[in-house]
Design a protein around this motif. Structure first.
Motif, short mmCIF file in Angstrom:
data_model
loop_
_atom_site.label_atom_id
_atom_site.label_comp_id
_atom_site.label_asym_id
_atom_site.label_seq_id
_atom_site.Cartn_x
_atom_site.Cartn_y
_atom_site.Cartn_z
N GLU A 63 45.29 39.42 41.37
CA GLU A 63 44.46 38.30 40.92
C GLU A 63 45.35 37.39 40.09
O GLU A 63 45.97 37.84 39.12
N THR A 64 45.39 36.13 40.48
CA THR A 64 46.34 35.21 39.82
C THR A 64 45.60 34.17 38.99
O THR A 64 44.54 33.69 39.40
N ALA A 65 46.20 33.80 37.86
CA ALA A 65 45.65 32.71 37.03
C ALA A 65 46.03 31.37 37.65
O ALA A 65 46.87 31.32 38.56
N LYS A 66 45.45 30.30 37.10
CA LYS A 66 45.77 28.95 37.65
C LYS A 66 47.28 28.67 37.54
O LYS A 66 47.87 27.98 38.35
N SER A 67 47.91 29.26 36.52
CA SER A 67 49.34 29.06 36.32
C SER A 67 50.19 29.72 37.42
O SER A 67 51.38 29.49 37.52
N GLY A 68 49.55 30.56 38.22
CA GLY A 68 50.29 31.28 39.27
C GLY A 68 50.74 32.66 38.82
O GLY A 68 51.29 33.43 39.61
N ASN A 124 36.89 35.74 43.28
CA ASN A 124 37.21 34.78 42.22
C ASN A 124 38.72 34.74 41.99
O ASN A 124 39.20 35.02 40.90
N GLY A 125 39.41 34.42 43.03
CA GLY A 125 40.86 34.24 42.88
C GLY A 125 41.69 35.46 43.20
O GLY A 125 42.90 35.43 43.02
N SER A 183 54.96 35.77 38.49
CA SER A 183 54.48 35.25 39.78
C SER A 183 54.94 36.24 40.86
O SER A 183 55.88 37.02 40.65
#
Ligand SMILES: Cc1cc2nc3c(=O)[nH]c(=O)nc-3n(C[C@H](O)[C@H](O)[C@H](O)COP(=O)(O)OP(=O)(O)OC[C@H]3O[C@@H](n4cnc5c(N)ncnc54)[C@H](O)[C@@H]3O)c2cc1C
Ligand code: SF4
Length: 329
Positions: free
Chosen positions: A245-250, A218-219, A280
């Motif tokens: 593990e990265t959020a949609k924001s990067g 999951n990412g 990031s």
């Protein structure tokens, strides 16, 4: 020629029978899978079970099931070759397939299993020798002696956790399921390893590893880098597993850097993760995390290569493992 000592060999066909035989055998019983670690150890009289119980004919331990969205279950007796070649593992969990591919040789990967790899005995230059060699130095703390030749003042054994898949499983947060005549339990890979070269697992001898549960995809991404003298065959004298593990924001939400091959247990470098979380993944953060790994790595002089150089390599290999995870630009 080194010969195996005499022992009783049992091949149960059900988990129930396997744990029953182990309960009856008591402390002189030991499970075996591919035998690529246990049998050489028995020939060297490092491990001396009287009853050896094979886990290779237990159907549940030979299966791979599940899927990347809910998580994958890998039976403990699945061979390393099957791990390397399994299409779902290669596609969805490439870090597991690529770390398995670095283990030993094709022939040993045909025999060796994922379960045996995760429960591998710890290693040391003063221990991984034949009986006569070890007798010549009057043995050592880990087996038959009372001195540690690596740290003579120490009451602890510093033999090294030398599996390639252990740092990977700790980094990605895999879970391990054990069964014994007393019942079943599931543990996080991170909780299984003990920082003691003799008592290296938080596990009773009668507990059988049934399967390894990989988390859903999951990412997160993960990578593994291994240091060894020869590009094939050799055990790791440093292994770095990196997980982000990265959020949609990067921005990185979760991170783990785990060092193997330098201590009796895998070393999770929390300071390195802290350098990454909330940022990031860029060269500056990678450099800071690698520096943190360098500070925490304290290899000892009991494997191949000069230990101070292995410490420096902890930084280089963390840099490489994290750079592998940078988004393609
Ligand atoms: C020349 C050589 C090179 C090698 N190079 C590497 C390398 O580069 N990297 C690496 O990681 N390893 C290496 N190995 C070690 C070994 O081959 C692998 O780790 C292999 O995966 C071990 O699996 P196995 O099934 O043969 O284990 P086994 O020898 O069968 O078992 C290992 C240990 O696990 C226990 N065990 C096995 N299965 C279970 C179970 N289901 N439940 C409870 N206990 C169990 C056994 O009792 C034993 O203590 C090397 C070995 C050799 C001989
Ligand atoms: S670290 Fe010390 S006690 Fe442990 S195997 Fe090596 S010499 Fe023996």
């Amino acid at each position: 020629m080194m010969r195996l000592p005499k022992f009783l060999y049992r091949v149960p066909r059900t988990i129930q029978d396997a744990v029953k035989i182990m309960a009856e055998a008591g402390p002189t019983g030991q499970f075996v899978a591919g035998g690529t670690d246990l049998y050489p150890n028995m020939k060297r009289r490092q491990q001396t079970p009287r009853t050896v119980i094979s886990v290779m004919k237990l159907p549940e331990l030979n299966q791979i099931s599940g899927d990347p969205s809910s998580g994958l279950r890998i039976g403990a007796s699945v061979t390393l070759t099957d791990i390397c070649e399994h299409p779902v593992i290669r596609e969805a969990y490439p870090v597991v397939a690529s770390a398995a591919r670095t283990i030993s040789t094709p022939i040993l990967r045909n025999m060796g299993t994922i379960g045996g790899n995760l429960l591998l005995d710890t290693r040391c230059n003063y221990y991984d020798q034949n009986y006569e060699w070890r007798k010549g130095i009057n043995f050592c703390l880990k087996k038959d002696g009372d001195v540690c030749w690596v740290a003579p003042g120490s009451t602890k054994c510093w033999a090294v956790q030398s599996s390639d898949l252990v740092p990977v499983m700790v980094a990605i947060g895999a879970k391990l399921r054990f069964v014994s005549s007393l019942g079943e339990r599931v543990v996080d890979a991170a909780g299984l390893y003990n920082d003691d070269g003799i008592d290296y697992l938080h596990k009773r001898a009668d507990e059988m590893l049934v399967d390894i549960q990989l988390p859903p995809i999951n990412g997160w991404r993960a990578s593994y880098r291994k240091l060894r003298r020869r590009g094939a065959f050799d055990f790791p004298v440093l292994g770095v597993a990196a997980f982000v593990e990265t959020a949609k924001s990067g921005m990185i939400e979760r991170a783990r850097i785990v060092l193997g091959g330098i201590a009796p247990s895998p070393l999770t470098v929390h300071e390195a993760a802290r350098e990454l979380i909330g940022h990031s993944l860029d060269p500056e953060r990678i450099q800071a995390a690698a520096e943190a790994a360098y500070v925490k790595a304290r290899p000892l002089d009991n494997t191949d290569f000069v230990y101070s150089w292995r410490k420096q390599m902890a930084k280089q290999y963390t840099l490489r493992a994290l750079t592998d995870l940078m988004p393609a630009s």
